[in-house]
Scaffold this motif. Structure first.
Motif, short mmCIF file in Angstrom:
data_model
loop_
_atom_site.label_atom_id
_atom_site.label_comp_id
_atom_site.label_asym_id
_atom_site.label_seq_id
_atom_site.Cartn_x
_atom_site.Cartn_y
_atom_site.Cartn_z
N PRO A 150 -7.62 -7.20 -4.01
CA PRO A 150 -6.97 -7.63 -2.76
C PRO A 150 -5.47 -7.86 -2.92
CG PRO A 150 -9.05 -8.78 -3.05
CD PRO A 150 -8.78 -8.06 -4.33
N ASP A 151 -5.06 -8.46 -4.03
CA ASP A 151 -3.64 -8.73 -4.25
C ASP A 151 -2.86 -7.42 -4.44
OD1 ASP A 151 -1.35 -10.59 -4.96
OD2 ASP A 151 -1.50 -9.44 -6.83
N ALA A 152 -3.37 -6.53 -5.30
CA ALA A 152 -2.67 -5.27 -5.55
C ALA A 152 -2.62 -4.41 -4.29
CB ALA A 152 -3.34 -4.51 -6.69
N ALA A 153 -3.74 -4.36 -3.55
CA ALA A 153 -3.79 -3.54 -2.34
C ALA A 153 -2.81 -4.06 -1.29
CB ALA A 153 -5.20 -3.54 -1.78
N LYS A 154 -2.71 -5.38 -1.15
CA LYS A 154 -1.78 -5.94 -0.17
C LYS A 154 -0.33 -5.62 -0.54
CE LYS A 154 -0.54 -10.14 2.34
NZ LYS A 154 0.90 -9.83 2.32
N LYS A 155 0.01 -5.75 -1.83
CA LYS A 155 1.37 -5.47 -2.26
C LYS A 155 1.73 -4.00 -2.04
CE LYS A 155 1.70 -9.18 -5.69
NZ LYS A 155 1.72 -9.52 -7.13
N LEU A 156 0.81 -3.11 -2.38
CA LEU A 156 1.06 -1.68 -2.19
C LEU A 156 1.13 -1.33 -0.71
CD1 LEU A 156 -1.29 -0.24 -4.95
CD2 LEU A 156 1.20 -0.12 -4.94
N ALA A 157 0.22 -1.88 0.07
CA ALA A 157 0.21 -1.59 1.51
C ALA A 157 1.48 -2.09 2.18
CB ALA A 157 -1.02 -2.22 2.15
N ASP A 158 1.92 -3.28 1.80
CA ASP A 158 3.13 -3.84 2.40
C ASP A 158 4.38 -3.08 1.97
OD1 ASP A 158 1.57 -5.73 3.63
OD2 ASP A 158 2.10 -7.37 2.27
N ALA A 159 4.42 -2.71 0.68
CA ALA A 159 5.61 -2.05 0.15
C ALA A 159 5.78 -0.65 0.71
CB ALA A 159 5.55 -2.01 -1.37
N PHE A 160 4.67 0.07 0.90
CA PHE A 160 4.75 1.48 1.27
C PHE A 160 4.15 1.79 2.63
CE2 PHE A 160 4.30 1.67 -3.53
CZ PHE A 160 5.67 1.68 -3.74
N GLN A 161 3.82 0.74 3.41
CA GLN A 161 3.26 0.92 4.74
C GLN A 161 2.01 1.81 4.72
OE1 GLN A 161 7.03 1.00 4.63
NE2 GLN A 161 6.43 -1.13 4.77
N LEU A 162 1.07 1.44 3.85
CA LEU A 162 -0.16 2.19 3.70
C LEU A 162 -1.31 1.45 4.36
CD1 LEU A 162 0.19 3.18 -0.08
CD2 LEU A 162 0.75 4.58 1.92
N SER A 163 -2.31 2.20 4.81
CA SER A 163 -3.49 1.62 5.42
C SER A 163 -4.71 1.81 4.53
CB SER A 163 -3.77 2.27 6.78
OG SER A 163 -2.70 2.04 7.67
N LEU A 164 -5.65 0.89 4.64
CA LEU A 164 -6.92 1.03 3.93
C LEU A 164 -7.72 2.16 4.56
CD1 LEU A 164 -8.55 -0.44 1.65
CD2 LEU A 164 -9.69 -1.70 3.49
N TRP A 165 -8.18 3.10 3.73
CA TRP A 165 -8.93 4.27 4.22
C TRP A 165 -10.36 4.18 3.69
CZ3 TRP A 165 -9.07 9.98 2.53
CH2 TRP A 165 -9.48 10.79 3.61
N GLY A 166 -11.11 3.23 4.22
CA GLY A 166 -12.45 2.98 3.74
C GLY A 166 -12.46 1.91 2.66
N GLY A 167 -13.61 1.73 2.04
CA GLY A 167 -13.74 0.74 0.98
C GLY A 167 -13.87 -0.66 1.53
N ASP A 168 -14.23 -1.61 0.62
CA ASP A 168 -14.43 -2.99 1.05
C ASP A 168 -13.17 -3.84 0.92
OD1 ASP A 168 -14.20 -3.33 -1.70
OD2 ASP A 168 -16.27 -3.99 -2.00
N GLY A 169 -12.14 -3.29 0.29
CA GLY A 169 -10.89 -4.03 0.11
C GLY A 169 -10.97 -5.12 -0.93
N LYS A 170 -12.14 -5.32 -1.51
CA LYS A 170 -12.33 -6.39 -2.49
C LYS A 170 -12.45 -5.84 -3.91
CE LYS A 170 -14.60 -9.32 0.93
NZ LYS A 170 -15.84 -10.04 1.32
N GLN A 171 -13.32 -4.85 -4.08
CA GLN A 171 -13.46 -4.18 -5.37
C GLN A 171 -12.97 -2.74 -5.33
OE1 GLN A 171 -17.68 -4.76 -6.50
NE2 GLN A 171 -16.85 -6.00 -8.16
N PHE A 172 -12.84 -2.19 -4.13
CA PHE A 172 -12.49 -0.79 -3.95
C PHE A 172 -11.62 -0.65 -2.71
CE2 PHE A 172 -13.78 3.45 -2.14
CZ PHE A 172 -13.17 4.23 -3.12
N ALA A 173 -10.38 -0.20 -2.89
CA ALA A 173 -9.44 -0.14 -1.77
C ALA A 173 -8.65 1.17 -1.82
CB ALA A 173 -8.49 -1.33 -1.80
N PRO A 174 -9.17 2.24 -1.20
CA PRO A 174 -8.39 3.47 -1.10
C PRO A 174 -7.28 3.31 -0.06
CG PRO A 174 -10.53 3.76 -0.05
CD PRO A 174 -10.50 2.38 -0.61
#
Length: 229
Positions: A150-174
């Motif tokens: 969750p922490d890494a996905a949020k940082k990457l999503a915020d930095a590069f304006q990316l969206s979650l494309w499936g996954g639970d966002g907890k153990q798996f965040a494409p």
């Protein structure tokens, strides 16, 4: 949102000659750089690069290449004819992803990296010629194991304006889209489909097409360094 494009990935290896033979001679990718400490190949719109790491650092990665939507069967036979064993699980060597409308196959390179060819059937990229090296259209996925998804996905999503494309966002965040995906995964969660438990290895990824323009991220000693360029 502008599609994400992975322009380059830089991975670690200590098997330079084996990688040169596999990707250059066997798969037929153009060699861009052949130096004692760095080796790179052109894979369609992307660059697959390797740098020297310690022989005791048995790094392994997951990398996927997009192939034309209508060439999956040909790509499978091409890999088999090259003498590369396909990964098979319970007798299955073709893996459909219904939520992505895609079909994939897997095999290993000399470093035991899990390599994937994936046909996304929503893309308008059909080809008429017989399948060959030029039909590795781009690097579409790079696996990024982390301690805290969750922490890494949020940082990457915020930095590069990316969206979650499936996954639970907890153990798996494409993160990304059909053009390119950063596969952020818990380092304790086994890779699909070979069930190996990943680990955190030094990785550099260059991307473009986000709302911030071009950017790069480096994973070094378990820490991310995010940069917009």
């Amino acid at each position: 949102m502008t599609p994400l494009k992975i322009t380059e990935v830089l991975l670690g290896t200590h098997r330079f000659e084996a990688m040169k033979t596999f990707y250059g001679s066997l798969l037929g990718l153009e060699i861009l750089e052949d130096q004692p400490s760095q080796l790179s190949f052109q894979a369609g719109e992307s660059v697959l690069a390797f740098r020297e790491n310690s022989p005791t650092d048995n790094a392994f990665y997951h990398v996927a290449f997009t192939i034309p939507t209508n060439k999956f069967a040909e790509a499978k036979q091409w890999v088999i004819q090259l003498g590369i064993p396909l990964f098979s699980k319970t007798g299955q060597d073709e893996f459909p992803f219904e939520s992505w409308n895609a079909t994939a196959l897997y095999f290993y390179d000399p470093d035991d990296n899990l390599i994937e060819f994936i046909a996304h059937h929503t893309l308008d990229n059909a080809a008429s010629e017989a399948f060959g090296p030029k039909h590795l259209l781009r690097i579409s996925e790079i696996g990024l194991p982390v301690d805290d998804v969750p922490d890494a996905a949020k940082k990457l999503a915020d930095a590069f304006q990316l969206s979650l494309w499936g996954g639970d966002g907890k153990q798996f965040a494409p993160l990304g889209d059909v053009e390119g995906v950063l596969i952020v995964v818990d380092k304790q969660r086994p890779w699909f489909p070979d069930d190996r438990v990943p680990d955190i290895f030094n990785t550099r990824v260059s991307i473009k097409g986000t709302e911030t323009g071009s950017a790069s991220l480096s994973l070094q000693n378990g820490l991310y360094d995010l940069k917009s360029t």
